[in-house]
Write a protein that holds these residues in place. Structure first.
Motif, PDB file in Angstrom:
ATOM      1  N   ALA A 194       6.744   5.366  -1.360  1.00  0.00           N
ATOM      2  CA  ALA A 194       5.300   5.415  -1.668  1.00  0.00           C
ATOM      3  C   ALA A 194       4.581   6.244  -0.603  1.00  0.00           C
ATOM      4  O   ALA A 194       4.120   5.736   0.420  1.00  0.00           O
ATOM      5  N   GLY A 195       4.519   7.542  -0.858  1.00  0.00           N
ATOM      6  CA  GLY A 195       3.928   8.466   0.118  1.00  0.00           C
ATOM      7  C   GLY A 195       2.460   8.692  -0.134  1.00  0.00           C
ATOM      8  O   GLY A 195       1.745   7.799  -0.605  1.00  0.00           O
ATOM      9  N   CYS A 196       1.996   9.894   0.173  1.00  0.00           N
ATOM     10  CA  CYS A 196       0.580  10.225  -0.007  1.00  0.00           C
ATOM     11  C   CYS A 196       0.466  11.753   0.077  1.00  0.00           C
ATOM     12  O   CYS A 196       1.058  12.359   0.978  1.00  0.00           O
ATOM     13  N   SER A 197      -0.291  12.348  -0.839  1.00  0.00           N
ATOM     14  CA  SER A 197      -0.384  13.818  -0.838  1.00  0.00           C
ATOM     15  C   SER A 197      -1.080  14.333   0.422  1.00  0.00           C
ATOM     16  O   SER A 197      -0.825  15.459   0.852  1.00  0.00           O
ATOM     17  N   LEU A 198      -1.944  13.513   1.019  1.00  0.00           N
ATOM     18  CA  LEU A 198      -2.595  13.960   2.262  1.00  0.00           C
ATOM     19  C   LEU A 198      -1.584  14.027   3.403  1.00  0.00           C
ATOM     20  O   LEU A 198      -1.615  14.945   4.218  1.00  0.00           O
ATOM     21  N   VAL A 199      -0.685  13.052   3.458  1.00  0.00           N
ATOM     22  CA  VAL A 199       0.374  13.072   4.478  1.00  0.00           C
ATOM     23  C   VAL A 199       1.219  14.331   4.284  1.00  0.00           C
ATOM     24  O   VAL A 199       1.488  15.075   5.233  1.00  0.00           O
TER      25      VAL A 199
ATOM     26  N   GLU B 208      -5.309   7.355 -11.331  1.00  0.00           N
ATOM     27  CA  GLU B 208      -4.377   6.402 -10.721  1.00  0.00           C
ATOM     28  C   GLU B 208      -3.526   7.121  -9.696  1.00  0.00           C
ATOM     29  O   GLU B 208      -3.058   8.240  -9.938  1.00  0.00           O
ATOM     30  N   CYS B 209      -3.306   6.490  -8.545  1.00  0.00           N
ATOM     31  CA  CYS B 209      -2.464   7.085  -7.508  1.00  0.00           C
ATOM     32  C   CYS B 209      -1.006   6.750  -7.826  1.00  0.00           C
ATOM     33  O   CYS B 209      -0.626   5.574  -7.838  1.00  0.00           O
ATOM     34  N   PRO B 210      -0.178   7.776  -8.069  1.00  0.00           N
ATOM     35  CA  PRO B 210       1.215   7.497  -8.440  1.00  0.00           C
ATOM     36  C   PRO B 210       1.983   6.803  -7.326  1.00  0.00           C
ATOM     37  O   PRO B 210       2.955   6.090  -7.588  1.00  0.00           O
ATOM     38  N   TYR B 211       1.559   7.007  -6.070  1.00  0.00           N
ATOM     39  CA  TYR B 211       2.268   6.394  -4.922  1.00  0.00           C
ATOM     40  C   TYR B 211       1.902   4.910  -4.812  1.00  0.00           C
ATOM     41  O   TYR B 211       2.768   4.057  -4.666  1.00  0.00           O
ATOM     42  N   MET B 212       0.616   4.621  -4.896  1.00  0.00           N
ATOM     43  CA  MET B 212       0.174   3.219  -4.825  1.00  0.00           C
ATOM     44  C   MET B 212       0.804   2.407  -5.961  1.00  0.00           C
ATOM     45  O   MET B 212       1.140   1.244  -5.789  1.00  0.00           O
ATOM     46  N   LYS B 213       0.948   3.076  -7.120  1.00  0.00           N
ATOM     47  CA  LYS B 213       1.432   2.353  -8.297  1.00  0.00           C
ATOM     48  C   LYS B 213       2.956   2.252  -8.342  1.00  0.00           C
ATOM     49  O   LYS B 213       3.512   1.715  -9.301  1.00  0.00           O
TER      50      LYS B 213
ATOM     51  N   GLY C 172       0.885  -1.163   0.000  1.00  0.00           N
ATOM     52  CA  GLY C 172       0.000   0.000   0.000  1.00  0.00           C
ATOM     53  C   GLY C 172       0.912   1.198   0.000  1.00  0.00           C
ATOM     54  O   GLY C 172       1.919   1.195  -0.703  1.00  0.00           O
ATOM     55  N   VAL C 173       0.614   2.191   0.826  1.00  0.00           N
ATOM     56  CA  VAL C 173       1.539   3.327   0.961  1.00  0.00           C
ATOM     57  C   VAL C 173       2.062   3.370   2.394  1.00  0.00           C
ATOM     58  O   VAL C 173       1.550   2.669   3.284  1.00  0.00           O
ATOM     59  N   VAL C 174       3.102   4.191   2.596  1.00  0.00           N
ATOM     60  CA  VAL C 174       3.857   4.105   3.855  1.00  0.00           C
ATOM     61  C   VAL C 174       3.016   4.404   5.108  1.00  0.00           C
ATOM     62  O   VAL C 174       3.184   3.736   6.133  1.00  0.00           O
ATOM     63  N   PHE C 175       2.050   5.351   5.023  1.00  0.00           N
ATOM     64  CA  PHE C 175       1.288   5.623   6.252  1.00  0.00           C
ATOM     65  C   PHE C 175       0.504   4.386   6.702  1.00  0.00           C
ATOM     66  O   PHE C 175       0.257   4.203   7.899  1.00  0.00           O
ATOM     67  N   MET C 176       0.130   3.524   5.776  1.00  0.00           N
ATOM     68  CA  MET C 176      -0.606   2.298   6.115  1.00  0.00           C
ATOM     69  C   MET C 176       0.331   1.317   6.832  1.00  0.00           C
ATOM     70  O   MET C 176      -0.041   0.690   7.823  1.00  0.00           O
TER      71      MET C 176
ATOM     72  N   GLU D 130      -5.612  17.793   0.839  1.00  0.00           N
ATOM     73  CA  GLU D 130      -6.386  17.121  -0.217  1.00  0.00           C
ATOM     74  C   GLU D 130      -5.654  15.888  -0.733  1.00  0.00           C
ATOM     75  O   GLU D 130      -4.430  15.827  -0.697  1.00  0.00           O
ATOM     76  N   CYS D 131      -6.425  14.959  -1.268  1.00  0.00           N
ATOM     77  CA  CYS D 131      -5.840  13.834  -2.003  1.00  0.00           C
ATOM     78  C   CYS D 131      -5.724  14.270  -3.448  1.00  0.00           C
ATOM     79  O   CYS D 131      -6.732  14.560  -4.100  1.00  0.00           O
ATOM     80  N   GLU D 132      -4.498  14.287  -3.966  1.00  0.00           N
ATOM     81  CA  GLU D 132      -4.291  14.802  -5.327  1.00  0.00           C
ATOM     82  C   GLU D 132      -4.980  13.945  -6.382  1.00  0.00           C
ATOM     83  O   GLU D 132      -5.251  14.408  -7.480  1.00  0.00           O
ATOM     84  N   VAL D 133      -5.255  12.696  -6.059  1.00  0.00           N
ATOM     85  CA  VAL D 133      -5.885  11.796  -7.035  1.00  0.00           C
ATOM     86  C   VAL D 133      -7.396  12.062  -7.102  1.00  0.00           C
ATOM     87  O   VAL D 133      -7.960  12.267  -8.189  1.00  0.00           O
ATOM     88  N   HIS D 134      -8.039  12.105  -5.956  1.00  0.00           N
ATOM     89  CA  HIS D 134      -9.500  12.276  -5.949  1.00  0.00           C
ATOM     90  C   HIS D 134      -9.928  13.684  -6.370  1.00  0.00           C
ATOM     91  O   HIS D 134     -10.966  13.835  -7.008  1.00  0.00           O
ATOM     92  N   VAL D 135      -9.125  14.711  -6.017  1.00  0.00           N
ATOM     93  CA  VAL D 135      -9.540  16.060  -6.425  1.00  0.00           C
ATOM     94  C   VAL D 135      -9.272  16.283  -7.914  1.00  0.00           C
ATOM     95  O   VAL D 135      -9.755  17.243  -8.490  1.00  0.00           O
TER      96      VAL D 135
ATOM     97  N   ILE E  77      -6.721   8.610   8.858  1.00  0.00           N
ATOM     98  CA  ILE E  77      -5.563   7.705   8.939  1.00  0.00           C
ATOM     99  C   ILE E  77      -4.468   8.067   7.920  1.00  0.00           C
ATOM    100  O   ILE E  77      -3.300   7.721   8.121  1.00  0.00           O
ATOM    101  N   ASN E  78      -4.847   8.791   6.861  1.00  0.00           N
ATOM    102  CA  ASN E  78      -3.873   9.227   5.842  1.00  0.00           C
ATOM    103  C   ASN E  78      -3.065  10.413   6.380  1.00  0.00           C
ATOM    104  O   ASN E  78      -3.204  11.552   5.931  1.00  0.00           O
ATOM    105  N   CYS E  79      -2.230  10.154   7.392  1.00  0.00           N
ATOM    106  CA  CYS E  79      -1.368  11.194   7.966  1.00  0.00           C
ATOM    107  C   CYS E  79      -0.132  10.494   8.532  1.00  0.00           C
ATOM    108  O   CYS E  79      -0.105   9.267   8.661  1.00  0.00           O
TER     109      CYS E  79
ATOM    110  N   PRO F 203     -15.390   9.640  -0.542  1.00  0.00           N
ATOM    111  CA  PRO F 203     -15.551  10.968   0.070  1.00  0.00           C
ATOM    112  C   PRO F 203     -14.321  11.876  -0.001  1.00  0.00           C
ATOM    113  O   PRO F 203     -14.410  13.042   0.411  1.00  0.00           O
ATOM    114  N   GLU F 204     -13.193  11.380  -0.521  1.00  0.00           N
ATOM    115  CA  GLU F 204     -12.043  12.264  -0.745  1.00  0.00           C
ATOM    116  C   GLU F 204     -12.258  13.141  -1.990  1.00  0.00           C
ATOM    117  O   GLU F 204     -11.474  14.062  -2.238  1.00  0.00           O
ATOM    118  N   CYS F 205     -13.312  12.852  -2.781  1.00  0.00           N
ATOM    119  CA  CYS F 205     -13.597  13.688  -3.962  1.00  0.00           C
ATOM    120  C   CYS F 205     -14.128  15.040  -3.512  1.00  0.00           C
ATOM    121  O   CYS F 205     -14.670  15.198  -2.421  1.00  0.00           O
TER     122      CYS F 205
HETATM  123 FE1  SF4 Z   1      -2.957   9.337  -0.720  1.00  0.00          FE
HETATM  124 FE2  SF4 Z   1      -4.856   9.848  -2.483  1.00  0.00          FE
HETATM  125 FE3  SF4 Z   1      -2.980   8.106  -3.103  1.00  0.00          FE
HETATM  126 FE4  SF4 Z   1      -4.829   7.482  -1.252  1.00  0.00          FE
HETATM  127  S1  SF4 Z   1      -5.191   7.851  -3.419  1.00  0.00           S
HETATM  128  S2  SF4 Z   1      -2.617   7.153  -1.110  1.00  0.00           S
HETATM  129  S3  SF4 Z   1      -5.171   9.489  -0.315  1.00  0.00           S
HETATM  130  S4  SF4 Z   1      -2.663  10.296  -2.722  1.00  0.00           S
END
Ligand code: SF4
Ligand code: 13P
Length: 310
Positions: free
Chosen positions: A81-86, A263-268, A57-61, A168-173, A110-112, A196-198
């Protein structure tokens, strides 16, 4: 090399468990022992008997899994593998923000980072955010961080006022409201389902809003044959396996990418090769500083207690 069979053998030999999020590529989901949303993955991490947790998944998980399993080894295929919300919630800035709001209860999505979790009173996910806010007395003053879109959704659902952190989540917005409306014209009978991140401009058209697990369950149980899915496209793998004969259409992003979906660049960043290497080397390993871990564990455990039965 056949990564699938090598990974299966290594897993057994090392008593390792692979936990994967629905946004992982299909082949990673196929070798995982458990696939889920953020709450399901935390609950699974809390009860595993494995010696090694491999978190796809990503590192915060993975940090969350380590925080509640300090004696276990937690490894990830890709430590970047980070996350824009973090990233949107730096711990030093968040500390000042909390100090500007004395007497507030801090609920963090939890995305922090582990540091932000350590400064929070309760953690939540998209599955339990409404329930967790409603578990607090009505007069309680609440800071909700870091996702402003989830926060606004919870405010609308609960009718509670909360002070929201602007992340914000860069993917959902990036899901395009204009392209979505064009898609709806093409598929007028399709149900629009959204995470709901949209942004609210997307959520206001949604027939159903929920976490990744809730979206999969909705498509499974709802009799309609056609759905526009406004979340990260990795979810379509499990969705398509869960239903037959339904048309699942990914919601389009602003910028057309390879699959014209989100697509989430971090997850991928995670691949089968990296997953194999991390099982072989038991690296990269996730570590959380003990003082931070102890504080973060309290806020995660509070969430897990409030989420029994979810
Ligand atoms: Fe973070 Fe959004 Fe990717 Fe989920 S989809 S890991 S919230 S950037
Ligand atoms: P859930 O799977 O908990 O709905 O979260 C989605 C997400 O963006 C994870 O990063």
């Amino acid at each position: 090399m056949n990564f699938t069979s090598e990974i299966a053998q290594l897993k057994k030999k090392k008593n390792a468990v692979i936990l994967a999020h629905y946004y992982q590529v299909g082949e990673i989901q196929e070798v995982a022992d458990f696939i889920g949303d953020s709450l399901g993955l935390s609950q699974e991490a809390a009860k595993t008997n494995a010696d090694i947790i491999v978190f796809a998944g990503v590192v915060f998980m993975a940090e969350t899994a380590k925080i509640i399993n300090p004696s276990k080894k937690v490894v990830v295929p890709e430590k970047e593998a980070g996350c824009s919300l973090v990233d949107s919630c730096p711990p030093d800035k968040f500390k000042s923000f909390i100090m500007e709001h004395p007497g507030y209860t801090v609920i963090s999505y939890i995305n922090c980072s582990a540091e932000v979790k350590a400064m929070s009173d309760i953690i939540c996910t998209s599955t339990n955010s409404v329930k967790i806010v409603e578990s607090l007395p009505r007069e309680e003053k609440i800071i909700f961080a870091p996702d402003i879109n989830l926060g606004r959704y919870v405010v609308r659902k609960t009718g509670r006022e909360m002070v929201l952190w602007n992340g914000e989540c860069e993917v959902h917005v990036n899901i395009s409201h204009d392209k979505l409306l064009l898609l709806r014209e093409k598929h007028p009978a399709a149900k629009l389902i959204a995470h709901p991140e949209c942004k609210e401009s997307v959520l206001k058209y949604a027939d159903f809003i929920g976490s990744t697990t809730a979206l999969i369950n909705y498509v499974k149980t709802h009799p309609d044959p056609e759905f526009i899915v406004a979340t990260e496209a990795g979810i379509l793998h499990k969705m398509r396996q869960s239903v037959t004969g339904k048309n699942l259409i990914p919601a389009p992003a602003f910028e057309d990418n390879a699959c014209a979906c989100s697509e989430c660049p971090y997850m991928k960043m995670n691949t089968m090769e990296k997953l194999y290497n991390c099982l072989v080397n038991e690296q990269p390993e996730i570590e959380v500083e003990e003082k931070t871990r102890l504080l973060a564990e309290k806020s995660i455990r509070r969430m897990l207690e409030l989420s029994a039965g979810l």
